[in-house]
Write a protein that holds these residues in place. Structure first.
Motif, PDB file in Angstrom:
ATOM      1  N   CYS A  61       0.873  -1.272   0.084  1.00 58.44           N
ATOM      2  CA  CYS A  61      -0.107  -0.008  -0.079  1.00 58.44           C
ATOM      3  C   CYS A  61       0.965   1.442   0.015  1.00 58.44           C
ATOM      4  CB  CYS A  61      -0.873  -0.026   1.304  1.00 58.44           C
ATOM      5  SG  CYS A  61       0.069   0.129   2.837  1.00 58.44           S
ATOM      6  N   LYS A  62       1.993   1.327   0.450  1.00 63.34           N
ATOM      7  CA  LYS A  62       3.081   2.269   0.442  1.00 63.34           C
ATOM      8  C   LYS A  62       2.701   3.491   1.161  1.00 63.34           C
ATOM      9  CE  LYS A  62       4.983   1.119  -4.036  1.00 63.34           C
ATOM     10  NZ  LYS A  62       5.110   1.452  -5.503  1.00 63.34           N
ATOM     11  N   THR A  63       1.983   3.074   2.381  1.00 63.75           N
ATOM     12  CA  THR A  63       1.503   4.597   3.173  1.00 63.75           C
ATOM     13  C   THR A  63       2.418   4.843   4.092  1.00 63.75           C
ATOM     14  OG1 THR A  63      -0.094   4.963   4.941  1.00 63.75           O
ATOM     15  CG2 THR A  63       0.513   2.882   4.982  1.00 63.75           C
ATOM     16  N   ARG A  64       2.490   5.864   4.565  1.00 62.43           N
ATOM     17  CA  ARG A  64       3.646   6.552   5.504  1.00 62.43           C
ATOM     18  C   ARG A  64       3.418   6.407   6.964  1.00 62.43           C
ATOM     19  NH1 ARG A  64       3.217  10.595   8.561  1.00 62.43           N
ATOM     20  NH2 ARG A  64       1.429  11.911   8.306  1.00 62.43           N
ATOM     21  N   ARG A  65       1.832   5.903   7.360  1.00 63.73           N
ATOM     22  CA  ARG A  65       1.294   6.047   8.544  1.00 63.73           C
ATOM     23  C   ARG A  65       1.805   4.551   9.115  1.00 63.73           C
ATOM     24  NH1 ARG A  65      -2.844   9.526   9.900  1.00 63.73           N
ATOM     25  NH2 ARG A  65      -3.479  11.197   8.342  1.00 63.73           N
ATOM     26  N   ALA A  66       2.434   4.622  10.272  1.00 69.48           N
ATOM     27  CA  ALA A  66       2.843   3.448  11.211  1.00 69.48           C
ATOM     28  C   ALA A  66       1.378   2.836  11.737  1.00 69.48           C
ATOM     29  CB  ALA A  66       3.885   3.775  12.147  1.00 69.48           C
ATOM     30  N   SER A  67       0.380   3.597  11.979  1.00 70.53           N
ATOM     31  CA  SER A  67      -0.763   3.222  12.663  1.00 70.53           C
ATOM     32  C   SER A  67      -1.611   2.274  11.645  1.00 70.53           C
ATOM     33  CB  SER A  67      -1.691   4.103  12.962  1.00 70.53           C
ATOM     34  OG  SER A  67      -1.964   5.269  11.996  1.00 70.53           O
ATOM     35  N   ARG A  68      -1.232   2.550  10.242  1.00 69.40           N
ATOM     36  CA  ARG A  68      -1.937   1.645   9.485  1.00 69.40           C
ATOM     37  C   ARG A  68      -1.154   0.472   8.796  1.00 69.40           C
ATOM     38  NH1 ARG A  68      -4.801   6.380   5.291  1.00 69.40           N
ATOM     39  NH2 ARG A  68      -5.912   7.503   7.123  1.00 69.40           N
ATOM     40  N   CYS A  69       0.041   0.763   8.521  1.00 64.71           N
ATOM     41  CA  CYS A  69       0.828  -0.531   7.963  1.00 64.71           C
ATOM     42  C   CYS A  69       2.155  -0.087   8.519  1.00 64.71           C
ATOM     43  CB  CYS A  69       0.796  -0.447   6.532  1.00 64.71           C
ATOM     44  SG  CYS A  69       1.720  -1.912   5.788  1.00 64.71           S
ATOM     45  N   PRO A  70       2.630  -0.752   9.658  1.00 61.06           N
ATOM     46  CA  PRO A  70       3.967  -0.931  10.016  1.00 61.06           C
ATOM     47  C   PRO A  70       5.200  -1.001   8.842  1.00 61.06           C
ATOM     48  CG  PRO A  70       2.625  -1.864  11.579  1.00 61.06           C
ATOM     49  CD  PRO A  70       1.836  -1.713  10.279  1.00 61.06           C
ATOM     50  N   ALA A  71       4.721  -2.056   8.231  1.00 62.72           N
ATOM     51  CA  ALA A  71       5.813  -2.510   7.172  1.00 62.72           C
ATOM     52  C   ALA A  71       6.165  -1.345   6.099  1.00 62.72           C
ATOM     53  CB  ALA A  71       5.319  -3.693   6.577  1.00 62.72           C
ATOM     54  N   CYS A  72       5.121  -0.781   5.628  1.00 56.48           N
ATOM     55  CA  CYS A  72       5.425   0.119   4.713  1.00 56.48           C
ATOM     56  C   CYS A  72       5.818   1.509   5.100  1.00 56.48           C
ATOM     57  CB  CYS A  72       4.195   0.418   4.032  1.00 56.48           C
ATOM     58  SG  CYS A  72       3.488  -1.100   2.799  1.00 56.48           S
ATOM     59  N   ALA A  73       5.259   1.770   6.482  1.00 62.21           N
ATOM     60  CA  ALA A  73       5.760   2.928   6.991  1.00 62.21           C
ATOM     61  C   ALA A  73       7.345   2.810   7.377  1.00 62.21           C
ATOM     62  CB  ALA A  73       5.100   3.289   8.335  1.00 62.21           C
ATOM     63  N   GLU A  74       7.725   1.705   7.588  1.00 64.78           N
ATOM     64  CA  GLU A  74       9.305   1.463   7.931  1.00 64.78           C
ATOM     65  C   GLU A  74       9.987   1.722   6.585  1.00 64.78           C
ATOM     66  OE1 GLU A  74      13.030   0.726   9.497  1.00 64.78           O
ATOM     67  OE2 GLU A  74      10.917   1.272  10.262  1.00 64.78           O
ATOM     68  N   VAL A  75       9.492   1.403   5.435  1.00 55.33           N
ATOM     69  CA  VAL A  75      10.229   1.606   4.217  1.00 55.33           C
ATOM     70  C   VAL A  75      10.111   3.347   4.012  1.00 55.33           C
ATOM     71  CG1 VAL A  75      10.167   1.347   1.740  1.00 55.33           C
ATOM     72  CG2 VAL A  75       9.478  -0.495   3.114  1.00 55.33           C
ATOM     73  N   GLY A 432       6.677 -13.036   9.503  1.00 59.76           N
ATOM     74  CA  GLY A 432       7.260 -12.812  10.830  1.00 59.76           C
ATOM     75  C   GLY A 432       6.710 -11.484  11.463  1.00 59.76           C
ATOM     76  N   VAL A 433       5.660 -10.952  10.622  1.00 63.56           N
ATOM     77  CA  VAL A 433       5.094  -9.784  11.297  1.00 63.56           C
ATOM     78  C   VAL A 433       3.901 -10.020  12.227  1.00 63.56           C
ATOM     79  CG1 VAL A 433       3.646  -7.662  10.822  1.00 63.56           C
ATOM     80  CG2 VAL A 433       5.180  -8.476   9.348  1.00 63.56           C
ATOM     81  N   PRO A 434       4.035  -9.551  13.682  1.00 60.95           N
ATOM     82  CA  PRO A 434       3.117 -10.348  14.590  1.00 60.95           C
ATOM     83  C   PRO A 434       1.838 -10.278  14.076  1.00 60.95           C
ATOM     84  CG  PRO A 434       4.818  -8.838  15.705  1.00 60.95           C
ATOM     85  CD  PRO A 434       5.036  -8.879  14.230  1.00 60.95           C
ATOM     86  N   LEU A 435       0.580 -11.088  14.794  1.00 63.60           N
ATOM     87  CA  LEU A 435      -0.583 -10.851  14.265  1.00 63.60           C
ATOM     88  C   LEU A 435      -1.169  -9.645  14.640  1.00 63.60           C
ATOM     89  CD1 LEU A 435      -2.955 -12.373  12.659  1.00 63.60           C
ATOM     90  CD2 LEU A 435      -3.578 -13.560  14.819  1.00 63.60           C
ATOM     91  N   SER A 436      -0.784  -9.030  15.860  1.00 63.85           N
ATOM     92  CA  SER A 436      -1.537  -7.917  16.272  1.00 63.85           C
ATOM     93  C   SER A 436      -1.415  -6.785  15.322  1.00 63.85           C
ATOM     94  CB  SER A 436      -0.840  -7.579  17.784  1.00 63.85           C
ATOM     95  OG  SER A 436       0.470  -7.353  17.623  1.00 63.85           O
ATOM     96  N   THR A 437      -0.447  -6.778  14.464  1.00 65.69           N
ATOM     97  CA  THR A 437      -0.110  -5.849  13.573  1.00 65.69           C
ATOM     98  C   THR A 437      -0.601  -5.962  12.213  1.00 65.69           C
ATOM     99  OG1 THR A 437       2.195  -6.450  13.100  1.00 65.69           O
ATOM    100  CG2 THR A 437       2.045  -5.027  15.012  1.00 65.69           C
TER     101      THR A 437
END
Length: 443
Positions: A61-75, A432-437
């Protein structure tokens, strides 16, 4: 989950999940890409999502918001880190000589809109919030004092001591006008720096250029303040050094003057706003306490955050939403209510307060930079895409063509977003992303 796990295309689906980097709400695309020989019209290669699992391609999704997608926000955070650091030490197309240019780390804060609960420390010891022996009692009967030593996760942090005294209107109006305050600050900074060196602004451009990169951060009380890297360059930007008389000390004096001098008025209400009195100006060094790595990491950290820390929503408030039922803190609820109330006034339509109520009135970009500060996020993404394309060609998943002789025709259609509950379990195991996220139902 069992159906997906035993599906014949499971391996391909799992590769899509891995390729998305653990995105918690991948975009579903349906379409095709065709490569034609420009001279003969012969088709050289065709890709279609018909053969993909469920007939769709899942991309991040390439969002910058960590609250929505931690993986894309990390990029996004990593890209912002590289962008800021390149402007301090070079790399990514910026010469390494830029590390010798005078550079400051500046924090511009908001003014006070009322006393709030805070956490203060001194020499590692937590101090009382607002300890006052002769504390005044406000008109609403609230003693303006708090002797508690708040913990870092105390939900009262940022809450006003007296909500009835707090200037909620001023808080959201400052957020709305802060981008204009920043623009005027940059103009006043150049004017003051030129005057301190006996030059006009036009003459200054022939000797010095001022570059910056900044990020907005929400304080717990719900107002934004800005962290900025401000650098002195020669007239040709980072490729040329500034003259010897263009020093960090003079730049610091100009920053202090510009911060105190600029104002922005909201004429329909007759209110004038300025920066807060708390101003932090520190020099960035390569081997001191405030290094380029620390500054880049600090700015990049806030590039993926928004108003969530205040206890508000990370989505827009819809007209049919019941404000009293929204899952937000009471302080955030009052700020949102102020946005909606002020946004209904015709004279404030340009501020778009209702549209940006979930951001508590702030509608500017969270991270910005001047044109010649360093590389761009677009350039970093293009380099990453080229690296991935080269890898695809090397592994044989994409044929090698001469780009000048090939016509590429693509057609894509949005087909949904997210993962089902069963897919979330599998994606968590694969990446390996925790289910909670992991979340977001497909729709």
């Amino acid at each position: 989950m069992i159906s997906r796990l035993h599906h014949p295309n499971y391996d391909r689906w799992a590769r899509q999940i891995k390729r998305s980097g653990g995105c918690r709400q991948p975009i579903h695309l349906r379409g095709k890409v065709e490569h034609y020989d420009r001279l003969t019209g012969q088709i050289l290669h065709r890709y279609s999502t018909i053969h993909e699992p469920d007939g769709v391609l899942r991309v991040a999704c390439k969002t910058r918001r960590a609250s929505r997608c931690p993986a894309c926000a990390e990029v996004y955070r990593a890209d912002t880190y590289q962008l800021v650091r390149a402007g301090l030490v070079g790399g990514k197309g910026v010469p390494e000589t830029v590390s010798a240019h005078p550079c400051l780390f500046v924090t511009l804060t908001a003014p006070s809109f009322g006393a709030v609960h805070v956490r203060r420390e001194k020499n590692g010891k937590v101090l009382p919030c607002h300890a006052r022996r002769d504390a005044e009692t406000c008109p609403h009967g609230q003693v303006m004092s708090c002797t508690d030593r708040h913990s870092a996760d105390d939900p009262r942090l940022g809450e006003p001591l007296c909500p009835d005294c707090y200037d909620y209107d001023g808080s959201v109006l400052f957020n709305a006008i802060s981008p204009e305050l920043w623009r005027r600050f940059t103009l006043a900074l150049r004017r003051r720096f030129a005057r301190l060196n006996g030059l006009t602004v036009k003459a200054l451009r022939e000797h010095v250029s001022i570059a910056f990169a900044k990020v907005a951060e929400y304080q717990r009380r719900g107002v934004v303040h800005f962290h900025a890297v401000i650098r002195l360059d020669g007239p040709d930007g980072p490729d040329s050094p500034p003259p010897a008389w263009a020093t960090a000390d003079v730049l610091g004096q100009a920053v202090q003057h510009a911060t105190a001098a600029v104002t922005a008025e909201i004429k329909p209400l007759g209110r004038t706003f300025r920066w807060g009195t708390q101003l932090d100006v520190r020099r960035i060094t390569m081997d001191g306490e405030l290094t380029e790595q620390a500054v880049a990491a600090y700015i990049a950290k806030y590039a993926t955050k928004a108003a969530e820390c205040v206890g508000t929503l990370d989505r827009r408030i819809q007209p049919l939403d019941d404000l009293n039922r929204l899952p937000v803190r009471e302080h955030a609820r009052q700020l949102i209510a102020a946005c909606i109330r002020l946004g209904s006034q015709p004279g404030l339509a340009d501020l778009r307060l209702t549209h940006w109520a979930h951001m508590l009135g702030f509608r500017g970009h969270f991270s910005t930079k001047s044109r010649r500060y360093s590389t761009t996020l677009g350039a970093l993404r293009a380099a990453r895409e080229e690296h991935m394309r080269t890898e695809e060609i090397t592994t044989g998943r994409l044929p090698l063509f001469e780009e000048d002789t090939v016509l590429v025709i693509a057609h894509w259609q949005y087909a949904g977003q997210g993962l089902s509950l069963g897919e979330q379990l599998l994606a968590a195991a694969i990446t390996g992303v925790p289910l909670s996220t992991v979340g977001g139902d497909a729709r």
